[in-house]
Scaffold this motif. Structure first.
Motif, mmCIF file in Angstrom:
data_model
loop_
_atom_site.group_PDB
_atom_site.id
_atom_site.type_symbol
_atom_site.label_atom_id
_atom_site.label_comp_id
_atom_site.label_asym_id
_atom_site.label_seq_id
_atom_site.Cartn_x
_atom_site.Cartn_y
_atom_site.Cartn_z
ATOM 1 N N ALA A 7 -11.831 -0.498 2.795
ATOM 2 C CA ALA A 7 -11.079 0.077 3.915
ATOM 3 C C ALA A 7 -9.920 -0.833 4.313
ATOM 4 O O ALA A 7 -8.797 -0.358 4.539
ATOM 5 C CB ALA A 7 -12.010 0.301 5.106
ATOM 6 N N ALA A 8 -10.170 -2.145 4.372
ATOM 7 C CA ALA A 8 -9.109 -3.075 4.754
ATOM 8 C C ALA A 8 -7.987 -3.091 3.720
ATOM 9 O O ALA A 8 -6.810 -3.173 4.069
ATOM 10 C CB ALA A 8 -9.687 -4.480 4.916
ATOM 11 N N MET A 9 -8.346 -2.996 2.425
ATOM 12 C CA MET A 9 -7.324 -3.023 1.395
ATOM 13 C C MET A 9 -6.465 -1.756 1.438
ATOM 14 O O MET A 9 -5.245 -1.812 1.289
ATOM 15 C CB MET A 9 -7.949 -3.168 0.008
ATOM 16 C CG MET A 9 -6.922 -3.435 -1.091
ATOM 17 S SD MET A 9 -7.648 -3.630 -2.719
ATOM 18 C CE MET A 9 -8.142 -1.951 -3.063
ATOM 19 N N ILE A 10 -7.108 -0.601 1.659
ATOM 20 C CA ILE A 10 -6.340 0.648 1.739
ATOM 21 C C ILE A 10 -5.419 0.623 2.952
ATOM 22 O O ILE A 10 -4.241 0.986 2.867
ATOM 23 C CB ILE A 10 -7.297 1.859 1.803
ATOM 24 C CG1 ILE A 10 -8.107 1.960 0.510
ATOM 25 C CG2 ILE A 10 -6.515 3.149 2.027
ATOM 26 C CD1 ILE A 10 -9.156 3.049 0.532
ATOM 27 N N LEU A 67 -10.008 9.106 0.202
ATOM 28 C CA LEU A 67 -8.917 10.044 0.471
ATOM 29 C C LEU A 67 -8.697 10.222 1.974
ATOM 30 O O LEU A 67 -7.563 10.396 2.426
ATOM 31 C CB LEU A 67 -9.216 11.400 -0.178
ATOM 32 C CG LEU A 67 -9.209 11.419 -1.714
ATOM 33 C CD1 LEU A 67 -9.576 12.814 -2.230
ATOM 34 C CD2 LEU A 67 -7.848 11.008 -2.252
ATOM 35 N N ALA A 68 -9.780 10.171 2.747
ATOM 36 C CA ALA A 68 -9.647 10.316 4.201
ATOM 37 C C ALA A 68 -8.856 9.152 4.792
ATOM 38 O O ALA A 68 -7.990 9.343 5.659
ATOM 39 C CB ALA A 68 -11.027 10.412 4.849
ATOM 40 N N ILE A 69 -9.140 7.932 4.316
ATOM 41 C CA ILE A 69 -8.404 6.773 4.824
ATOM 42 C C ILE A 69 -6.947 6.829 4.390
ATOM 43 O O ILE A 69 -6.034 6.523 5.172
ATOM 44 C CB ILE A 69 -9.063 5.468 4.345
ATOM 45 C CG1 ILE A 69 -10.485 5.369 4.898
ATOM 46 C CG2 ILE A 69 -8.257 4.259 4.798
ATOM 47 C CD1 ILE A 69 -11.245 4.142 4.417
ATOM 48 N N LEU A 70 -6.698 7.235 3.136
ATOM 49 C CA LEU A 70 -5.318 7.369 2.663
ATOM 50 C C LEU A 70 -4.563 8.414 3.477
ATOM 51 O O LEU A 70 -3.397 8.222 3.843
ATOM 52 C CB LEU A 70 -5.304 7.733 1.184
ATOM 53 C CG LEU A 70 -5.571 6.598 0.195
ATOM 54 C CD1 LEU A 70 -5.682 7.146 -1.215
ATOM 55 C CD2 LEU A 70 -4.464 5.549 0.276
ATOM 56 N N ALA A 71 -5.225 9.533 3.751
ATOM 57 C CA ALA A 71 -4.591 10.581 4.556
ATOM 58 C C ALA A 71 -4.276 10.071 5.954
ATOM 59 O O ALA A 71 -3.226 10.401 6.528
ATOM 60 C CB ALA A 71 -5.497 11.814 4.624
ATOM 61 N N ALA A 72 -5.169 9.261 6.509
ATOM 62 C CA ALA A 72 -4.924 8.692 7.834
ATOM 63 C C ALA A 72 -3.712 7.767 7.807
ATOM 64 O O ALA A 72 -2.875 7.787 8.720
ATOM 65 C CB ALA A 72 -6.167 7.939 8.308
ATOM 66 N N CYS A 73 -3.599 6.951 6.751
ATOM 67 C CA CYS A 73 -2.463 6.036 6.644
ATOM 68 C C CYS A 73 -1.151 6.800 6.506
ATOM 69 O O CYS A 73 -0.144 6.445 7.126
ATOM 70 C CB CYS A 73 -2.653 5.097 5.451
ATOM 71 S SG CYS A 73 -3.978 3.883 5.651
ATOM 72 N N VAL A 74 -1.154 7.859 5.687
ATOM 73 C CA VAL A 74 0.064 8.650 5.486
ATOM 74 C C VAL A 74 0.472 9.344 6.777
ATOM 75 O O VAL A 74 1.639 9.335 7.175
ATOM 76 C CB VAL A 74 -0.145 9.677 4.354
ATOM 77 C CG1 VAL A 74 1.030 10.641 4.282
ATOM 78 C CG2 VAL A 74 -0.311 8.962 3.019
ATOM 79 N N SER A 75 -0.499 9.966 7.461
ATOM 80 C CA SER A 75 -0.167 10.677 8.697
ATOM 81 C C SER A 75 0.252 9.707 9.800
ATOM 82 O O SER A 75 1.100 10.020 10.632
ATOM 83 C CB SER A 75 -1.364 11.519 9.158
ATOM 84 O OG SER A 75 -2.474 10.696 9.451
ATOM 85 N N TRP A 76 -0.341 8.507 9.807
ATOM 86 C CA TRP A 76 0.055 7.484 10.786
ATOM 87 C C TRP A 76 1.506 7.065 10.565
ATOM 88 O O TRP A 76 2.283 6.933 11.512
ATOM 89 C CB TRP A 76 -0.877 6.290 10.673
ATOM 90 C CG TRP A 76 -0.536 5.139 11.553
ATOM 91 C CD1 TRP A 76 0.148 4.019 11.210
ATOM 92 C CD2 TRP A 76 -0.851 4.997 12.943
ATOM 93 N NE1 TRP A 76 0.281 3.175 12.293
ATOM 94 C CE2 TRP A 76 -0.331 3.754 13.358
ATOM 95 C CE3 TRP A 76 -1.531 5.783 13.858
ATOM 96 C CZ2 TRP A 76 -0.465 3.295 14.668
ATOM 97 C CZ3 TRP A 76 -1.667 5.319 15.155
ATOM 98 C CH2 TRP A 76 -1.136 4.103 15.549
ATOM 99 N N ALA A 77 1.874 6.865 9.297
ATOM 100 C CA ALA A 77 3.255 6.495 8.982
ATOM 101 C C ALA A 77 4.213 7.614 9.371
ATOM 102 O O ALA A 77 5.262 7.372 9.991
ATOM 103 C CB ALA A 77 3.384 6.167 7.495
ATOM 104 N N PHE A 78 3.876 8.855 9.022
ATOM 105 C CA PHE A 78 4.741 9.981 9.337
ATOM 106 C C PHE A 78 4.899 10.140 10.852
ATOM 107 O O PHE A 78 6.014 10.308 11.365
ATOM 108 C CB PHE A 78 4.177 11.266 8.740
ATOM 109 C CG PHE A 78 4.995 12.490 9.057
ATOM 110 C CD1 PHE A 78 6.085 12.836 8.270
ATOM 111 C CD2 PHE A 78 4.675 13.296 10.147
ATOM 112 C CE1 PHE A 78 6.843 13.963 8.561
ATOM 113 C CE2 PHE A 78 5.433 14.415 10.443
ATOM 114 C CZ PHE A 78 6.517 14.752 9.648
#
Length: 209
Positions: A7-10, A67-78
């Motif tokens: 999780a920390a690396m993602i 995928l859930a963590i990646l989606a969170a990172c993408v939506s956070w950036a957007f």
């Protein structure tokens, strides 16, 4: 269900996603060489620090969780870049309040669907847990999140998002200070790499200015 190291690396990819989103945004700015090197170096430092390949066997990470963590990172950036460029944005404090209210309502709804409310007994929570909740509410949310919203209006996404690099370092050293957890040579070296990365990102911003 995701190991903390993974999780920390993602989440360590968050500054990269933030800068790439700003670059792709209409009228966005391209990161300079120092900033780009700092972003990549910071991600490498986080990966080296948490070493997820040592915490679990290869292939044991659930795809849905990753995928859930990646989606969170993408939506956070957007969302962060959108709020930064909105024509009529809310004030930082109103913005952070709306985001925390929306997040809490969504999490409460998910908990209700999963039946977690009926299985939760407040009497079973320890005093340490309640104090931790109070700390996270006031320091982590009201102060920390509001500060992030303010900084997104007054600094660059690359500099603001370096928190994703620094957080694992702070957590490890707090574990050493509070719980006497051991710190090895790799931890110190990886922390140094991350600090150099943050320094490069800040130098890149000053040079471009």
């Amino acid at each position: 269900t995701i190991p903390s190291g993974i999780a920390a690396m993602i989440i360590g990819s968050q500054p990269l996603l933030m800068v790439l989103t700003e670059w792709a945004w209409p009228g966005g700015s391209r990161p300079g060489p120092l900033t780009a090197v700092g972003l990549l170096l910071g991600f490498a430092g986080v990966a080296w620090l948490v070493a997820p390949w040592e915490s679990a066997q290869a292939g044991s990470y659930p795809l849905a969780g990753v995928l859930a963590i990646l989606a969170a990172c993408v939506s956070w950036a957007f969302g962060s870049i959108y709020g930064r460029n909105a024509r009529e944005p809310a004030t930082p404090f109103v913005s952070s309040a709306l985001q925390m209210l929306a997040g809490s309502l969504l999490l409460g709804l998910v908990a209700a669907v999963r039946g977690e409310w009926s299985s939760w007994d407040p009497a079973t929570a320890s005093a340490h847990s309640w104090w931790a909740l109070v700390y996270l509410t006031f320091v982590g949310s009201l102060i920390g999140f509001s500060t992030f919203a303010w900084l997104m209006k007054h600094s660059t996404p690359a500099r603001v998002s370096t928190y994703a690099y620094v957080n694992p370092v702070v957590a490890i050293f707090l574990g050493w200070y509070v719980l006497n957890e051991p710190i090895g040579a790799r931890t110190l070296a990886a922390s140094g790499v991350i600090l150099v990365a943050v320094l490069l990102i800040n130098l890149g911003k000053r040079r471009r200015s």
